[in-house]
Design a protein around this motif. Sequence first.
Motif, mmCIF file in Angstrom:
data_model
loop_
_atom_site.group_PDB
_atom_site.id
_atom_site.type_symbol
_atom_site.label_atom_id
_atom_site.label_comp_id
_atom_site.label_asym_id
_atom_site.label_seq_id
_atom_site.Cartn_x
_atom_site.Cartn_y
_atom_site.Cartn_z
ATOM 1 N N CYS A 128 -6.472 -0.152 -2.534
ATOM 2 C CA CYS A 128 -5.255 0.594 -3.099
ATOM 3 C C CYS A 128 -4.277 -0.769 -3.150
ATOM 4 O O CYS A 128 -3.537 -0.964 -4.346
ATOM 5 C CB CYS A 128 -4.788 1.590 -2.504
ATOM 6 S SG CYS A 128 -5.679 3.307 -2.955
ATOM 7 N N GLU A 129 -4.046 -1.455 -2.260
ATOM 8 C CA GLU A 129 -2.986 -2.591 -2.100
ATOM 9 C C GLU A 129 -3.581 -3.835 -2.766
ATOM 10 O O GLU A 129 -2.503 -4.277 -3.619
ATOM 11 C CB GLU A 129 -3.090 -3.105 -0.845
ATOM 12 C CG GLU A 129 -2.348 -1.884 0.091
ATOM 13 C CD GLU A 129 -2.126 -2.473 1.657
ATOM 14 O OE1 GLU A 129 -2.675 -3.298 2.181
ATOM 15 O OE2 GLU A 129 -1.570 -1.493 2.690
ATOM 16 N N LYS A 131 -5.106 -3.709 -5.833
ATOM 17 C CA LYS A 131 -4.942 -3.144 -7.216
ATOM 18 C C LYS A 131 -6.096 -3.771 -8.266
ATOM 19 O O LYS A 131 -5.715 -3.902 -9.237
ATOM 20 C CB LYS A 131 -3.742 -3.445 -7.697
ATOM 21 C CG LYS A 131 -2.311 -2.946 -7.218
ATOM 22 C CD LYS A 131 -1.177 -2.966 -7.779
ATOM 23 C CE LYS A 131 -0.108 -2.186 -7.068
ATOM 24 N NZ LYS A 131 1.093 -2.498 -7.581
ATOM 25 N N VAL A 134 -10.204 -0.267 -9.964
ATOM 26 C CA VAL A 134 -9.832 0.554 -11.031
ATOM 27 C C VAL A 134 -9.626 2.160 -10.432
ATOM 28 O O VAL A 134 -8.787 2.921 -10.649
ATOM 29 C CB VAL A 134 -10.449 0.963 -12.268
ATOM 30 C CG1 VAL A 134 -10.217 1.782 -13.254
ATOM 31 C CG2 VAL A 134 -10.503 -0.832 -13.063
ATOM 32 N N ALA A 136 -8.889 3.022 -7.478
ATOM 33 C CA ALA A 136 -8.041 3.114 -6.162
ATOM 34 C C ALA A 136 -6.785 2.969 -6.613
ATOM 35 O O ALA A 136 -6.446 2.229 -7.445
ATOM 36 C CB ALA A 136 -8.476 1.871 -5.184
ATOM 37 N N TYR A 137 -5.996 4.114 -6.257
ATOM 38 C CA TYR A 137 -4.525 4.165 -6.591
ATOM 39 C C TYR A 137 -3.789 4.846 -5.445
ATOM 40 O O TYR A 137 -4.231 5.691 -4.740
ATOM 41 C CB TYR A 137 -4.316 4.773 -7.972
ATOM 42 C CG TYR A 137 -4.969 6.225 -8.075
ATOM 43 C CD1 TYR A 137 -4.091 7.163 -7.897
ATOM 44 C CD2 TYR A 137 -6.122 6.358 -8.492
ATOM 45 C CE1 TYR A 137 -4.655 8.652 -7.914
ATOM 46 C CE2 TYR A 137 -6.654 7.595 -8.334
ATOM 47 C CZ TYR A 137 -5.935 8.846 -8.400
ATOM 48 O OH TYR A 137 -6.722 10.026 -8.407
ATOM 49 N N TYR A 138 -2.503 4.724 -5.619
ATOM 50 C CA TYR A 138 -1.683 5.443 -4.872
ATOM 51 C C TYR A 138 -1.216 6.533 -5.255
ATOM 52 O O TYR A 138 -0.859 6.829 -6.630
ATOM 53 C CB TYR A 138 -0.234 4.791 -4.451
ATOM 54 C CG TYR A 138 -0.795 3.466 -3.560
ATOM 55 C CD1 TYR A 138 -0.831 3.673 -2.108
ATOM 56 C CD2 TYR A 138 -0.523 2.041 -3.806
ATOM 57 C CE1 TYR A 138 -1.185 2.906 -1.189
ATOM 58 C CE2 TYR A 138 -0.619 1.099 -3.113
ATOM 59 C CZ TYR A 138 -0.817 1.350 -1.581
ATOM 60 O OH TYR A 138 -1.204 0.345 -0.988
ATOM 61 N N THR A 139 -0.989 7.973 -4.506
ATOM 62 C CA THR A 139 -0.475 9.153 -4.908
ATOM 63 C C THR A 139 0.438 9.673 -3.909
ATOM 64 O O THR A 139 0.390 9.248 -2.610
ATOM 65 C CB THR A 139 -1.734 9.985 -5.457
ATOM 66 O OG1 THR A 139 -1.109 11.302 -5.998
ATOM 67 C CG2 THR A 139 -2.433 10.491 -4.211
ATOM 68 N N ARG A 145 2.523 9.364 1.153
ATOM 69 C CA ARG A 145 1.968 8.562 0.334
ATOM 70 C C ARG A 145 0.538 8.515 0.633
ATOM 71 O O ARG A 145 0.427 8.336 2.076
ATOM 72 C CB ARG A 145 2.579 7.458 0.302
ATOM 73 C CG ARG A 145 2.466 6.677 -0.863
ATOM 74 C CD ARG A 145 3.295 5.335 -0.839
ATOM 75 N NE ARG A 145 2.305 4.313 -0.621
ATOM 76 C CZ ARG A 145 2.952 3.053 -0.523
ATOM 77 N NH1 ARG A 145 4.086 3.035 -0.657
ATOM 78 N NH2 ARG A 145 1.918 2.218 -0.477
ATOM 79 N N CYS A 147 -3.652 7.036 -0.547
ATOM 80 C CA CYS A 147 -4.154 6.194 -1.210
ATOM 81 C C CYS A 147 -5.538 6.841 -1.700
ATOM 82 O O CYS A 147 -6.213 7.402 -1.001
ATOM 83 C CB CYS A 147 -4.970 4.864 -0.610
ATOM 84 S SG CYS A 147 -6.045 3.823 -1.488
ATOM 85 N N TYR A 149 -9.074 7.327 -3.330
ATOM 86 C CA TYR A 149 -10.363 6.456 -3.551
ATOM 87 C C TYR A 149 -11.668 7.068 -3.306
ATOM 88 O O TYR A 149 -11.723 7.715 -2.489
ATOM 89 C CB TYR A 149 -10.075 5.048 -2.862
ATOM 90 C CG TYR A 149 -11.381 4.197 -2.991
ATOM 91 C CD1 TYR A 149 -11.544 3.464 -4.258
ATOM 92 C CD2 TYR A 149 -12.367 4.103 -2.142
ATOM 93 C CE1 TYR A 149 -12.558 2.645 -4.462
ATOM 94 C CE2 TYR A 149 -13.607 3.249 -2.297
ATOM 95 C CZ TYR A 149 -13.557 2.529 -3.466
ATOM 96 O OH TYR A 149 -14.558 1.720 -3.609
#
Length: 160
Positions: A128-129, A131, A134, A136-139, A145, A147, A149
Amino acid sequence: MSENTPQPAAPQQPQSTQQAPAAQPASGAPAEAPKKKKWAAVTALVLGIISAITGFIILGAFTAIPTVIFAIIALVMVKRGTGKGKVMAIVSLVLVVVAMVTFVLGNNVRAQKRAEREQMAREAIQKCESKEFVGAYYTEKDGKRYCAYGGWLYPVDNDK
């Protein structure tokens, strides 16, 4: 001596038709040997089986303690001659050993699985960090908070 003369007969013992009375307790019931009890051995065996079956969870450790106590009581009763069930008591002690081995192995497996999950979470957070990935993202969810994935949410901020 001639054949017609009577021969003296062998002396015969007088036969008595009366038998000596058997000793009976005052209540009138026939005297019996005291029955040997095996309640402690049966209890130890039942608890030992439960302990062995549930050894991989904490319940196995809690049932192991009374199992050992009842097995020792049963063995003492057998030694004194007031009880029986020596084999059951020994088998229950063996089952306690099985439960403890299972408990230790279960804890090791749980610790290994926890370490694997923590490693997967660290790898997901790194993805996530970076980037670069594709998927893996933060929510945010409930003010925390995460990650996202691989269909899982991994907490990023544990201090909130």
